[in-house]
Structure formats: C-alpha cells, structure tokens
Design an enzyme around this catalytic site. Structure first.
Site, mmCIF file in Angstrom:
data_model
loop_
_atom_site.group_PDB
_atom_site.id
_atom_site.type_symbol
_atom_site.label_atom_id
_atom_site.label_comp_id
_atom_site.label_asym_id
_atom_site.label_seq_id
_atom_site.Cartn_x
_atom_site.Cartn_y
_atom_site.Cartn_z
ATOM 1 N N ASP A 66 12.525 9.937 5.292
ATOM 2 C CA ASP A 66 11.877 8.635 5.115
ATOM 3 C C ASP A 66 12.914 7.549 5.350
ATOM 4 O O ASP A 66 14.115 7.822 5.392
ATOM 5 C CB ASP A 66 11.200 8.494 3.738
ATOM 6 N N ASP A 129 5.859 9.861 -10.591
ATOM 7 C CA ASP A 129 4.443 9.688 -10.230
ATOM 8 C C ASP A 129 3.944 10.802 -9.307
ATOM 9 O O ASP A 129 2.823 10.754 -8.807
ATOM 10 C CB ASP A 129 4.239 8.331 -9.538
ATOM 11 N N HIS A 131 5.434 11.660 -6.375
ATOM 12 C CA HIS A 131 5.703 11.463 -4.941
ATOM 13 C C HIS A 131 6.912 12.287 -4.498
ATOM 14 O O HIS A 131 7.769 12.651 -5.299
ATOM 15 C CB HIS A 131 5.893 9.988 -4.606
HETATM 16 C C1 GLP Z 1 12.861 8.016 -3.652
HETATM 17 C C2 GLP Z 1 13.057 8.887 -2.424
HETATM 18 C C3 GLP Z 1 12.460 10.253 -2.680
HETATM 19 C C4 GLP Z 1 13.049 10.836 -3.958
HETATM 20 C C5 GLP Z 1 12.696 9.976 -5.128
HETATM 21 C C6 GLP Z 1 13.242 10.480 -6.440
HETATM 22 O O1 GLP Z 1 11.553 7.582 -3.713
HETATM 23 N N1 GLP Z 1 12.463 8.296 -1.244
HETATM 24 O O2 GLP Z 1 12.735 11.073 -1.605
HETATM 25 O O3 GLP Z 1 12.573 12.114 -4.160
HETATM 26 O O4 GLP Z 1 13.198 8.680 -4.876
HETATM 27 O O5 GLP Z 1 14.505 9.942 -6.638
HETATM 28 P P1 GLP Z 1 15.481 10.340 -7.792
HETATM 29 O O6 GLP Z 1 16.165 11.575 -7.368
HETATM 30 O O7 GLP Z 1 16.452 9.177 -7.831
HETATM 31 O O8 GLP Z 1 14.707 10.488 -9.046
#
Ligand code: GLP
Length: 239
Positions: A66, A129, A131
């Site tokens: 992304d 959430d 995602h």
């Molecule tokens: C962002 C990234 C995701 C990642 C998520 C969780 O949204 N685009 O790919 O999985 O954050 O991040 P963290 O590891 O900081 O909780």
C-alpha cells in the site's frame, strides 16, 4: 490456518523474521510483500543483520502493498518511507530488488506481480478495526484487486489520512492506494503477525468469527497457506 504463539514481542518478531529468512534461501527469484507499521520494528532489526551484506540473497525482491502519498513532498509516501528507514536502507537492499507501488502504477500492480511470478509470501499486520494493507472496513470489498481509496470512502477517512502523515494538514493526501483482498489472496503464502493486548479482540474476531467485509481480515481465514504469529498478549482472547 496455523497459529504460532510466542512468549513476548521479541520472540514473536524472531519467529516472523525466521519465516521470511527461510523463504529467501532459494535458487530462484523470491517475491516478498512486506508491511510497514509499528509491529514489524523489532523483526526488521533482526532481519537487517540477517540479510545485510549477503549478496547471495540478491534473488529476493521486495514489494510494498500500500502507499499513502504525501500531498506536497516529492518521492516516497508514508509506507515506502517507513520501509526504507526500517529495512531497505539499514540492510543496504539494492534498488533493483525494490518494486514500489504508488499512485502512478497501482493500476498495473497486479499484472506486474503476476509477470514477476507472483508473490511467494506476503507479510501482514492487522489494525484493531480488522484492516490489513489499506483494506479498511467500508473501503475495499473482497473481490477488489489493487485499488484507489479516496478521502470520502468512509466518514473518518480524512482523519485517518491526516494521522497517517503525522497530523500535518499540508501533507494530508486525498487518497491512498492498496493491494485489495483479491490481490492479497493470490499470494502463495500469508504470514500475519500481531503484538499486544490491543490486538487481542480483533485476532479472535477476524480468525474465529464470521467471514464478512465488515472485518476485512476475516477473509484471510480461507487462505490455504496462512500462518498467524502472535505474542501472548495478542493471543490472550483465544482459548
Ligand atoms: C497501517 C498499515 C497496515 C498495518 C497497520 C497496523 O494501516 N498500512 O499495513 O498492518 O497499520 O499497524 P501497526 O503494526 O502499527 O499496528
């Protein structure tokens, strides 16, 4: 679905690094899509010393899944900046092995990956959430390939985009791009990792609840080769 539960963040990170490292040792091109965020910080620390100056790992190619562009700043967006700082730069990965996804080439991302031989492994984090990548509830649907998500996709998208660029209004973009659920499901192997109590509820919901677009990561349950790597806190709501 395979689940690995480790005592703490350090051990969980070591296991995730080992899975990636094990994938790299092949006599052929290996394509890995890797995650930014805070979860992988320790894993990249391990991986940097594992892969740095190992020219025999020049068969490994890296993809971001992304990208959130900065509105004004030229060059890499949030994800590639993060990956560069955590991994590509300290590990001295040559540019020829890095394949950035951005707003200019997202329409050809799925085709490019297919032409490169497909993803051997995609490493994912998960948001509270549900995602993964930029597949937030209310944005993409299970059938979507790499997609453009605009600032009006959901009610709070403008706020999310603002926080992604560190709260700087001047740099808040009005969209991002992400590999969609259907793109991610095409990877030969998925590894999803999570740390901490704040991820415990979503781990249970995403992997032991119904498969629904409301919890984007729930689709990943159906992948034939997925490993979930957790520390004890992230696994604390599983029995
Ligand atoms: C962002 C990234 C995701 C990642 C998520 C969780 O949204 N685009 O790919 O999985 O954050 O991040 P963290 O590891 O900081 O909780």
């Amino acid at each position: 679905m395979k689940i690995i539960i480790e005592e703490n963040y350090e051990k969980m990170s070591r296991v995730a690094a080992n899975i990636l490292l094990g994938k790299m040792y092949q006599q052929k091109r290996v394509n890995l899509a890797i995650t930014a965020g805070s979860t992988p910080i320790k894993m990249y620390e391990y991986l940097v010393s594992d892969v740095k100056n190992k020219s025999y790992l020049d068969n490994v190619h890296y993809y971001n899944f992304d990208e959130i562009p900065f509105k004004q700043r030229k060059g890499y967006g949030v994800t590639m900046t993060n990956l560069t700082n955590l991994f590509f730069k300290p590990a001295d990965i040559p540019e020829s092995q890095i394949h950035p996804l951005d707003e200019n080439n997202y329409k050809t991302q799925d085709k490019r990956i297919e032409q490169d031989g497909g993803l051997d492994l995609i490493l994912l984090g998960i948001g509270a959430d549900g995602h993964y990548c930029g597949n937030l509830p209310g944005t993409t649907k299970f059938e979507n390939l790499t997609s453009y998500v605009g600032e009006n996709a959901t009610e709070n998208m403008k706020d999310i985009l603002l926080s992604e660029v560190g709260g700087d209004e001047n740099e808040r973009p009005d969209f991002y791009v992400t590999m969609g659920p259907k793109s991610v499901m095409q990877a030969k192997e998925i590894v999803l990792f999570a740390t901490g109590k704040k991820k415990a509820a979503i781990i249970k919901r995403a992997f032991f609840g119904p498969i629904t677009n409301e919890v984007p990561a729930s689709l990943l349950q159906t992948h034939p080769n997925i490993t979930i790597v957790l520390d004890k806190d992230a696994a604390s709501e599983l029995h």
